[in-house]
Every structure is written in C-alpha cells, then in structure tokens.
Design an enzyme around this catalytic site. Structure first.
Site, short mmCIF file in Angstrom:
data_model
loop_
_atom_site.label_atom_id
_atom_site.label_comp_id
_atom_site.label_asym_id
_atom_site.label_seq_id
_atom_site.Cartn_x
_atom_site.Cartn_y
_atom_site.Cartn_z
N THR A 1 0.85 -1.19 0.00
CA THR A 1 0.00 0.00 0.00
C THR A 1 0.88 1.23 0.00
O THR A 1 1.91 1.26 0.68
CB THR A 1 -0.93 0.04 1.23
N ASP B 1 0.18 3.90 1.39
CA ASP B 1 -0.10 4.67 2.61
C ASP B 1 0.95 4.46 3.71
O ASP B 1 1.05 5.28 4.62
CB ASP B 1 -1.48 4.31 3.17
#
Length: 319
Positions: free
Chosen positions: A125, A127
């Site tokens: 990810t 993030d």
C-alpha cells in the site's frame, strides 16, 4: 504443502507485480505449484483461479499496478462468503495463501486464519500505514511521484509568487505527506497524527512573506481534510494568491522504484518460506532492513505511528 495461492486486494500499489513474481518463482524454485487468484477476494469466491508458471510472471517486475487485478468484496465479509472462498481453495488443492495488500486485505486474511486456513500477509500500500513494518510496498514509488510533482509545482509557484496547497493520499496516515513535505521543502505539513494549527501555518507564511519570500508549499494529507478548505483560509486571511493541486490516483501508478522492487522480492519470498515451514496467520515486514514476521491479528491491533523525529525535523527546517 503442495500448492500456494497468491492474490492482491484493495488499492493497487507499485511493486505488487514484483511481489507476485517473487511468490510465483519462489514456489517453482521449491518445486510446488502456485495459483494466481484474480480480482482479489471476490475472484477467490468466484473461482477466478489459474496455475501460474515462470513465464506467467515474465517481464512484470518493472510494471505498476497488479497483473492479478484487484477488487473490493462485500460478499467476502460475510461468513457465507468466507466459506465459499475456503471451498474454492480446497477445490484447487491450495494449501496456503499469500495476500498482498493493505489493512483491509490483512483483515480478510485474518478471517481465513481464524477458520484454520494458513495465510501470510505481504504489506502492499502506498499509505505506509501497516504496523509491523518500517515500509510497505509502493510507498517509496508514491513518495517519488509526489516529489516530482512538488518540484514542478514549486517552479510555477515561484514564477507567479503564489501559495500552493498540495493534497496527497494516505487515508488516515500522514507518512506520505510528511516524507514528501520534508523532501520537497514544504513550509508547512498537515497530517492526521497531529492537530492542525492553522494560526501557525498562517504565521509561518506571513513571516516568510515579510522577509521577501513570495511563494510557499503547504503539504496536506487527505486524512486532515480537503486542501481546498485550507487554501481558502489562507487566501481569505492573508489575501495572498493561493492555488490547490490534488495529486489523486497518479500517486498509485507508475513503474516501481528499485527500493520497492527489492522490498517486494524479499517479502514475497519470505511469505513462501513461512508457508513451506507450515506457518500461517502471519505478516511479513521489514524492520531495520531485516525481514521480520509478526502475528497478523496482533499487528492489526497495534496503532500506526508517524516518525516523531521526521516531524520535528520538518518543523525545524521550515522556519
């Protein structure tokens, strides 16, 4: 263990293909079958599964996105959906599963783990919000994508003497904004892990303006709200020309950096090794440049924390 499955789920991240390649070739190296599961957990339920070969993952290490595609699945969140998923795994003779994705994907893996099916989570990810690893696959590439954009925006901000509020992704984590803000020389960085003090932002802009500085970059993590709102406050209270750039999904695409390719290769191979040693219910990660593994359920219960040192450094250098 005679066969391992691999799927990607949730938002795509650069380096997922490198991780898939690592899983597939590690399995073949150890002379066991490997199955690709297309379209995430929904594809697992629907039986979108096929055996992969060395050639299946040729020429993908440099590509962004995921060759296995991805999707969200409401059906998999139900006990009935999870039962169908395990039935499909059994039908294909798959003994263990590698799940590449973010926290939502890991939560799906925990559901299978709780029902006795061995799963290993590989954090993919942009993030960088998965506890238990210093970095997630895709974070470095997304960071460099943001930096390239910031450098270009600063050129036009300088030319027109404007304030730019740049909104970056990250969901509820501020890592992408913090690292990009520090590397891009942003004057202020707004992240969800810290309470936003708009007065400090305005004061810093005003102080710079008074000493002759005619442009500023304000880095805004999406978890603190819209960059448009912050830009309007700056424009209204300081009467300085302010523009907004929302980088959006450009941050999720592109060829993965060397760092992400190496990280994905290391974590994918480690996931296979764990399954071959009859270990499930774990996630792999990188800590102090060493591959580690943690209980996947315990990892998800931990709170993601932003790097305090980087945040303090960014404030120190943006005076």
């Amino acid at each position: 263990m005679k066969a391992i499955g691999v799927l990607t789920s949730g938002g795509d991240a650069p380096g997922m293909n490198a991780a898939i390649r690592s899983v597939v070739r590690s399995c073949i190296y150890h002379d066991i079958k490997v199955f690709g599961i297309y379209y995430g957990y929904q594809g697992l339920i629907n039986g979108n599964i096929e055996e992969l070969t060395i050639g299946s993952v040729g020429d993908i290490i440099q590509k962004g996105g995921t060759m296995l595609y991805s999707s969200r699945s409401e059906e998999f969140k139900t006990p009935e959906g999870q039962k169908k998923a395990i039935e499909q795994l059994n039908n294909y003779g798959i003994d263990g599963l590698v799940v590449i994705g973010g926290d939502g994907s890991f939560k799906g893996a925990t559901k299978l783990t709780e029902q006795g099916f061995p799963c290993i989570g590989v954090p993919g990810t942009i993030d960088n919000d998965i506890p238990g690893t210093d970095y997630t696959i895709g974070f470095d590439t997304a960071l460099n994508t943001v930096i390239q954009a910031v450098d270009k925006i600063r050129d036009t901000a300088t030319s027109h003497e404007r304030i730019y509020a740049i909104e970056v992704m990250g969901r509820d984590a501020g890592d992408l904004a913090l690292w990009a803000g520090l590397a891009g020389g942003a004057e202020s960085i707004l992240i969800p892990e810290r309470e936003s003090n708009m007065d400090e932002v305005l004061e810093k802009i005003q102080r710079g303006h008074e000493r002759g500085k005619r442009h500023s970059i304000i880095m805004v993590a999406e978890g603190v709200g819209s960059a448009v709102d912050y830009a309007e406050q700056i424009q209204d209270k300081l009467n300085l020309s302010t523009r907004v750039t929302v980088l959006g999904h450009t941050q999720r695409g592109g060829s993965p950096t060397a760092n992400d390719r190496v990280l994905a290769s290391r974590l994918g191979a480690s996931a296979v090794d764990l399954l071959l040693n009859n270990k499930g219910g774990l996630m792999v990660g990188i800590e102090n440049n060493k591959v580690v593994h943690h209980d996947i359920i315990e990892a998800l219960q931990r709170e993601h924390k932003v790097d305090e040192g980087l945040y303090q450094l960014s404030n120190q250098l943006s005076i």
